[in-house]
Design an enzyme around this catalytic site. Structure first.
Site, short mmCIF file in Angstrom:
data_model
loop_
_atom_site.label_atom_id
_atom_site.label_comp_id
_atom_site.label_asym_id
_atom_site.label_seq_id
_atom_site.Cartn_x
_atom_site.Cartn_y
_atom_site.Cartn_z
N ASP A 1 -8.82 4.67 -30.37
CA ASP A 1 -9.00 5.74 -29.53
C ASP A 1 -8.70 6.67 -30.72
OD1 ASP A 1 -8.72 8.40 -28.13
OD2 ASP A 1 -8.76 7.85 -26.31
N TYR B 1 -15.23 23.60 -28.09
CA TYR B 1 -15.02 22.81 -29.44
C TYR B 1 -14.98 24.36 -30.54
CZ TYR B 1 -18.04 21.35 -33.78
OH TYR B 1 -19.02 20.86 -34.56
N LYS C 1 -12.14 22.58 -33.70
CA LYS C 1 -12.48 23.44 -34.90
C LYS C 1 -12.07 24.39 -36.04
CE LYS C 1 -15.55 20.18 -35.26
NZ LYS C 1 -15.22 18.41 -35.63
#
Length: 305
Positions: free
Chosen positions: A63, A154, A158
C-alpha cells in the site's frame, strides 16, 4: 541535467503497476533494457504483468500510503534489482459525485493514495535515486490546473501532487536528482471507462472542445511518458499539445464555472447521480481498505482487524 539519458541496464520502479498505465510503463521500460520493480495492491496481477516483460523484474504487494511498508519495499527492490534510477509515482484512484454527500472515507482515500502515497513513494526511494543520480516522475493530470465539478477529491489530490513534485524538484536538484510532473488527459484505462458509465460525468466531458474529449490509448500515453523520462523532463505532457494548455491556465477556472452554471442544473434534473465510489478495477480493490474510520474502527463501530 543531460538532454538524453540511456535507460538500458538501469532499474525502474512503477507504482500502480498491476494494470493500465502502470503496466504499460513497465512494458516500455523493459523494452528499453531496464530491470523493473512493479508495486501495487494485487500480487497475482503484478506477477502476471511481470511474467510478460522478458526482463529481470520483481513484484511487491504494498500500500503506497504505508510508510513502513514502502520503506521495506524500497530496501527489497534495491537488494534484488539494485538502486533505482527511475521511480514513477503512478498509483492513483478517483471518485465522482457531489462533495457534500461524498463518503468521507472514500474522499480521504483518494487524497491519501494520489497525494500522500506519492510523497511516501518519494521518501522511500530518494536514497536510491541520490545514489544513482536518478529521476522521479510524478503522474499528475490536467485536473491539477483544470479542476472539474463532481471530482473534488481527485482534483485536489492532483493539484497537491503537482505542487509536491515542484517543491521536491527544487529541494533535490543540487543532489543530481531530477523530478518531473506528467500532465495526463483522458487515457483509456478502467478508471476512465468507469467515468463514462455515469451520465453526468460523461456529459460534462462531452461538453469539452473536440480535442479535449479524445481518449488516448495506454501504449501511446506510456510512450510519451517514457520519452519524458529519457529526457529527464521537468514537465511531461500526454498528449504533447497539453503544453499549449498551460498558457490558458488562468482562464480555466472561469471556463469551468461558466460551463457548470449552464449545464449542471440541467444534467442533475435529467439524471439521478449517486456517488460513484472508487472508480476502476483498482478502485474496487481499494474499497476494501476504507471500510474503517481513521481511528481504526469500521463504520459500524467494530474494531478493524
Amino acid at each position: 541535467m543531460p538532454r538524453s539519458w540511456e535507460l538500458e541496464g538501469r532499474t525502474a520502479v512503477v507504482t500502480g503497476a498491476a494494470r493500465g498505465l502502470g503496466a504499460g510503463l513497465a512494458r516500455l521500460f523493459a523494452e528499453r533494457g531496464m530491470r523493473v520493480a512493479l508495486l501495487g495492491r494485487e500480487h497475482a496481477t503484478l506477477a502476471a504483468v511481470a511474467a510478460t516483460l522478458g526482463t529481470e523484474s520483481h513484484s511487491v504487494e504494498v500500500d503506497v500510503t504505508d510508510d513502513a511498508a514502502m520503506g521495506r519495499a524500497a530496501m527489497e527492490v534495491t537488494r534484488v534489482l539494485g538502486a533505482p534510477s527511475v521511480v514513477v509515482a503512478n498509483a492513483g484512484v478517483a471518485e465522482g459525485g457531489p462533495f457534500e454527500t461524498s463518503d468521507p472515507g472514500t474522499w480521504r482515500r483518494v487524497v491519501e493514495v494520489n497525494l500522500v502515497g506519492s510523497a511516501v513513494t518519494a521518501r522511500a526511494f530518494l536514497p536510491g535515486l541520490r545514489s544513482s543520480g536518478g529521476y522521479f516522475l510524478q503522474i499528475a493530470s490536467t485536473a491539477a490546473f483544470g479542476a472539474a465539478p463532481m471530482m473534488s477529491a481527485y482534483c485536489a489530490s492532483k493539484a497537491g501532487a503537482e505542487a509536491f513534485a515542484r517543491s521536491l524538484r527544487a529541494e533535490v536538484a543540487h543532489q543530481n536528482v531530477g523530478v518531473g510532473v506528467a500532465y495526463l488527459h483522458w487515457t483509456d484505462t478502467d478508471m476512465v471507462r468507469d467515468v463514462d458509465r455515469h451520465a453526468v460525468l460523461r456529459e460534462l466531458r462531452g461538453h469539452m472542445p473536440g480535442p479535449a474529449r479524445r481518449v488516448y490509448p495506454v501504449d501511446r500515453v506510456a510512450t510519451w511518458l517514457v520519452r519524458g523520462v529519457e529526457r529527464r523532463s521537468a514537465s511531461v505532457y500526454a498528449p504533447p499539445w497539453l503544453r499549449l494548455a498551460q498558457a490558458g491556465r488562468p482562464l480555466f477556472p472561469l471556463a469551468v464555472d461558466l460551463l457548470s452554471r449552464r449545464e449542471l442544473p440541467r444534467l442533475l434534473r435529467e439524471h439521478s447521480f449517486e456517488q460513484t465510489g472508487l472508480l476502476g478495477a483498482g478502485g474496487h480493490i481499494e474499497e476494501k481498505l476504507i471500510d474503517r474510520t481513521p481511528s481504526g474502527r469500521h463504520r459500524d463501530g467494530r474494531p478493524a482487524r
